[in-house]
Design an enzyme around this catalytic site. Structure first.
Site, PDB file in Angstrom:
ATOM      1  N   LYS A 189       0.849  -1.180   0.000  1.00  0.00           N
ATOM      2  CA  LYS A 189       0.000   0.000   0.000  1.00  0.00           C
ATOM      3  C   LYS A 189       0.890   1.237   0.000  1.00  0.00           C
ATOM      4  O   LYS A 189       1.444   1.622   1.036  1.00  0.00           O
ATOM      5  CB  LYS A 189      -0.929   0.055   1.216  1.00  0.00           C
ATOM      6  CG  LYS A 189      -1.999   1.125   1.020  1.00  0.00           C
ATOM      7  CD  LYS A 189      -2.532   1.717   2.302  1.00  0.00           C
ATOM      8  CE  LYS A 189      -1.716   2.846   2.818  1.00  0.00           C
ATOM      9  NZ  LYS A 189      -1.605   4.028   1.948  1.00  0.00           N
ATOM     10  N   GLU A 264       9.628   1.328  10.674  1.00  0.00           N
ATOM     11  CA  GLU A 264      10.658   2.351  10.511  1.00  0.00           C
ATOM     12  C   GLU A 264       9.937   3.683  10.685  1.00  0.00           C
ATOM     13  O   GLU A 264       9.200   4.108   9.811  1.00  0.00           O
ATOM     14  CB  GLU A 264      11.309   2.187   9.135  1.00  0.00           C
ATOM     15  CG  GLU A 264      12.703   2.725   9.084  1.00  0.00           C
ATOM     16  CD  GLU A 264      12.675   4.145   8.610  1.00  0.00           C
ATOM     17  OE1 GLU A 264      12.630   5.036   9.498  1.00  0.00           O
ATOM     18  OE2 GLU A 264      12.678   4.371   7.405  1.00  0.00           O
ATOM     19  N   CYS A 298      13.417  10.768   7.316  1.00  0.00           N
ATOM     20  CA  CYS A 298      13.447  10.459   8.750  1.00  0.00           C
ATOM     21  C   CYS A 298      14.875  10.436   9.282  1.00  0.00           C
ATOM     22  O   CYS A 298      15.079  10.391  10.488  1.00  0.00           O
ATOM     23  CB  CYS A 298      12.719   9.161   9.035  1.00  0.00           C
ATOM     24  SG  CYS A 298      13.164   7.911   7.854  1.00  0.00           S
ATOM     25  N   GLU A 395      10.039  16.068  15.097  1.00  0.00           N
ATOM     26  CA  GLU A 395      10.616  16.065  13.760  1.00  0.00           C
ATOM     27  C   GLU A 395      10.080  17.249  12.943  1.00  0.00           C
ATOM     28  O   GLU A 395       8.872  17.402  12.805  1.00  0.00           O
ATOM     29  CB  GLU A 395      10.184  14.756  13.092  1.00  0.00           C
ATOM     30  CG  GLU A 395      11.232  14.120  12.269  1.00  0.00           C
ATOM     31  CD  GLU A 395      10.805  12.739  11.778  1.00  0.00           C
ATOM     32  OE1 GLU A 395       9.650  12.312  12.007  1.00  0.00           O
ATOM     33  OE2 GLU A 395      11.646  12.106  11.141  1.00  0.00           O
TER      34      GLU A 395
END
Ligand code: ADP
Length: 495
Positions: A189, A264, A298, A395
């Site tokens: 997906k 992750e 990331c 982040e």
């Protein structure tokens, strides 16, 4: 030569690589209720395509076809699977320009960086085509003389792979490569924001001889697709790259059927510049680690920790380097910084910057939306950032580099580790002893020493703490798709 998005998408359409349907059981299909979702070019806002908006029913069919295909795909020899993967790799490389153009169209990153992603993404398919042949078992010295003990490694089964928009190809290939190599079959997906690259890669997989059902692609209603994958007892593994919040939900939802899970998730990478660093190396490395994909990875440096003695010099040299970055459409020659993925991403960056400034941080350059409009944001350096500001905790996922001052090595390690995340960290120092002390103390899955770009298919990628579970790439990445079976042969002394 600069290109325009319109002519690129027309060319891609006639090449057969711009697909809009999902792939289920080897067939390209519309959603069963004919619903579609629009895919936008973030640089212009233009609609590139309407793609099938799928949900529960389509996902269940994709799982069924994957389950059926598993029987035959897993029984092929490793060499046979390897040849198919190698052909897929060759096709990805043969089409790297077109795939790169698709990535720039739907994701925005500069074309050169996008073509770089194709080479990087394809490298996982090549690597696991090779690694397929090295899934060794073990013979264990027996505990009793009439026994023989063996260990086999076997594929886990059907894998659900959920991927994000920031690497529309590479986040898929680093999952699908080891999955197919080990004999698993997959339902992918992709992100609804960037499904086109995934669909083009799947088309090339079919051309390479990946059999019907071994690789399916469904996209549309993310929670419905996720639920179908998570509740099905036939899906034995979920592998996910994306936000920490969604990753936690998926992990919880995988519990009732006890699936294997690889995650992750988000990072909060420190780039630590010590007084004894080479200034040029620290500037170049931090620039690369921070501004790749306009800060939208990331492993992007999220906090730049700079020691007292080099702080001002670094701030000046780094800001000069950031000033030279060129913001623009990814198809324009010379662009190094594309747009952010959408307006929500820009609003988040704006909130973080306002918060930092209101608490005393000072903008050296940038700090606002770019005059190009849309979702372009100026490459930004902010100094005097401290630990009470949002950007040092969360982040940023944008082109903003916060400079944080520290005094001692112990301070740097404490600040760096003071986060729930633990994906990538970077350190810049000319002392071998210091680099060992610091990388051993950092609670991170990846550490770059005097280097800002460290991802490669041959090395293990993954985080500790709330940055995730499992590793992708390298020989370790294969284990995520394998189960260990112990076999005990008894009565072995009989003649
Ligand atoms: P990002 O910040 O990268 O968009 P997300 O975690 O929101 O991070 O998205 C990563 C992937 O997870 C995308 O493919 C997205 O569609 C998918 N996703 C988001 N919510 C869910 C959910 N509830 N179930 C399954 N997949 C989801």
């Amino acid at each position: 030569m600069s290109m325009d998005a319109q002519s690129v998408s027309e060319k891609l359409r006639s090449s057969g690589l711009l697909r809009t349907q999902g792939l289920i059981g080897g067939k390209w299909l519309d959603s069963y209720d004919n619903k579609t979702i629009k895919v936008n070019n973030p640089a212009t806002g233009e609609i590139i395509a309407d793609v099938a908006c799928m949900g529960t029913k389509e996902t269940n069919d994709a799982i069924a076809s994957s389950y059926e295909a598993f029987t035959s795909w897993s029984r092929l020899t490793a060499g046979e699977r390897s040849k198919v993967l190698r052909r897929w790799y060759d096709l990805l490389i043969a089409h790297k320009e077109e795939l790169g153009q698709l990535i720039t169209l739907e994701q925005g990153k500069p074309l050169k960086e996008a073509i770089g992603e194709v080479a990087y993404g394809a490298s996982f398919i090549e690597y696991y085509a090779e690694e397929a042949k090295r899934v060794y078992g073990d013979i264990i010295p027996p505990n009793l003389s009439d026994r023989r003990l063996l260990v086999l490694k076997q594929p886990v089964g059907v894998v659900g792979a959920i991927t994000p928009w920031n690497f529309p190809l590479a986040m898929i290939t680093r999952k699908v490569g080891p999955a197919l190599a080990s004999g698993c079959t997959v339902v992918v997906k992709p992100s609804e924001l960037t499904p086109l690259t995934a669909l083009a890669a799947a088309e090339l997989a079919l051309q390479a001889g990946v059999p019907p059902g071994a690789l399916n692609v469904v996209m549309g209603n993310a929670p419905e697709i996720g639920d179908a994958l998570l509740t099905s007892p036939q899906v034995r593994k979920i592998t996910f790259t994306g936000s920490t919040a969604v990753g936690k939900k998926l992990m919880a939802a995988a519990a009732p059927t006890v699936k294997k899970v690889s995650l992750e998730l988000g990072g909060n990478a420190p780039s630590i510049v010590f007084d004894d660093a080479d200034l040029d190396v620290a500037v170049k490395g931090t620039l690369a680690a921070k501004f790749r994909n306009s800060g939208q990875t990331c492993v992007c440096a999220n906090r730049v920790l700079v020691q007292d003695g080099i702080y001002d010099k670094f701030a000046e040299a780094f800001s000069e380097a950031v000033q030279k970055l060129e913001v623009g459409d990814g198809f324009r020659d010379g662009t190094t910084q594309g747009p952010l993925i959408n307006d929500a991403a820009v609003q988040k960056v704006e909130t973080f910057v306002q918060d930092a400034v209101s608490k005393g941080a000072k903008i050296i350059i940038g700090g606002k939306r770019h005059s190009l409009g849309m979702t372009f944001y100026e490459p930004t350096v902010i100094r005097d950032v401290s630990d009470n500001m949002i950007m040092s905790k969360e982040e940023i996922f944008g082109p903003v580099a916060p400079l944080i001052r520290f005094k001692t090595e112990e301070d740097a390690i404490r600040i760096a580790n003071d986060t729930i995340a633990g994906l990538a960290a970077y350190i810049f120092t000319n002392s071998v002893q210091r680099s060992w002390r610091v990388f051993e103390a950092l609670e991170y899955g990846l550490v770059g020493v005097n280097e800002g770009l460290i991802s490669t298919e041959v090395a293990p990628f993954g985080g500790v703490k709330q940055s995730g579970l499992g590793r992708e790439g390298s020989k370790y990445g294969m284990d995520e798709y394998l189960e260990i079976k112990y076999v005990c042969l008894g009565d072995m002394n009989r003649h």
